[in-house]
Scaffold this active site. Structure first.
Site, mmCIF file in Angstrom:
data_model
loop_
_atom_site.group_PDB
_atom_site.id
_atom_site.type_symbol
_atom_site.label_atom_id
_atom_site.label_comp_id
_atom_site.label_asym_id
_atom_site.label_seq_id
_atom_site.Cartn_x
_atom_site.Cartn_y
_atom_site.Cartn_z
ATOM 1 N N ASP A 69 53.771 42.724 47.435
ATOM 2 C CA ASP A 69 53.078 42.938 46.179
ATOM 3 C C ASP A 69 51.843 42.037 46.180
ATOM 4 O O ASP A 69 51.764 41.074 46.960
ATOM 5 C CB ASP A 69 54.012 42.587 45.013
ATOM 6 C CG ASP A 69 53.310 42.675 43.676
ATOM 7 O OD1 ASP A 69 52.689 43.716 43.397
ATOM 8 O OD2 ASP A 69 53.384 41.690 42.906
ATOM 9 N N ASN A 110 50.437 48.110 42.228
ATOM 10 C CA ASN A 110 50.045 48.978 41.128
ATOM 11 C C ASN A 110 48.531 49.006 40.969
ATOM 12 O O ASN A 110 48.003 49.874 40.266
ATOM 13 C CB ASN A 110 50.683 48.498 39.816
ATOM 14 C CG ASN A 110 52.092 49.020 39.623
ATOM 15 O OD1 ASN A 110 52.515 49.957 40.292
ATOM 16 N ND2 ASN A 110 52.831 48.422 38.693
#
Length: 221
Positions: free
Chosen positions: A11, A118
């Protein structure tokens, strides 16, 4: 078990890069309010991505981030100008990475390395490029390619399809507990980079490993 891992997937926000590095610019524009702006901004950024996913109203993470910033300034009753918003959004493209990141990535270069975020490419690509870390990654994967935010299974499936591996061959790292639970539920091996010393989420999806920072990953070499 470490030999079965063929890819390390990271991430980005909070894991590789310090999202609260924007405090400096926020303090410059709004003296003594930098920490509050950073905290509310991050909180609303996550909330808006979750809400948009649940409502079926996807927009790129750059728009989510801009909307969250505007909300943060309004909540804190600070003067909102397009110039200040633009300056703070630019600061988000120049976040600093944590001090151990580069050395750990070099040490783990024997495995496939990827970022999975994201963040939309208009944010993500610029951030990775300015950091000087881009050449260390085999893939820069964004949920914007399929317009499904983590922690949906579809998002993790997109990463898996990009890697071309089996789920159990992937070790996924995040500093976000919710992201770890999503990846664990999907079937990835998980390592929680618990930089804030938080308790494990009460969702019966505990991470396989917990580390204070990325240095713990060296045992997977």
């Amino acid at each position: 078990m470490t030999q079965s891992i063929k890819a390390l997937v990271f991430d980005v926000y909070g894991t590789l890069f310090d999202v609260h590095a924007v405090k400096a610019k926020a303090d410059e524009l709004y003296p003594e309010h930098g920490a509050d702006i950073s905290q509310v901004w991050r909180q609303k950024q996550l909330e808006y991505s979750f809400l948009r996913q649940l409502n079926g109203q996807y927009v790129p993470f750059s728009q989510v981030t801009r909307d969250a910033l505007r909300y943060a300034l309004l909540q804190l009753k600070l003067h909102v100008t397009e110039e200040n918003i633009a300056a703070l959004m630019e600061a988000y493209l120049e976040l600093s990475h944590y001090e151990e990141v580069e050395a750990v990535l070099h040490e783990m270069s024997g495995k496939q390395l990827a970022v999975f975020s994201n963040g939309s490419h208009d944010m993500l690509d610029s951030l990775i490029e300015q950091s000087g870390l881009g050449s260390l990654f085999d893939h820069i994967i964004s949920v914007d390619d399929i317009k499904q935010y983590k922690p949906t299974p579809a998002a993790y499936m997109h990463a898996l399809n990009t890697l071309g591996l089996k789920r159990e061959e992937v070790l996924f790292m995040s500093s976000n507990g919710w992201d770890i639970t999503g990846a664990k539920s999907f079937g990835f091996r998980t390592a929680w980079i618990n930089r804030s010393g938080l308790p494990v989420e009460e969702l019966n999806l505990d991470p396989d490993s917990i580390y204070d920072d990325l240095n713990g990953l060296l045992e997977w070499k």
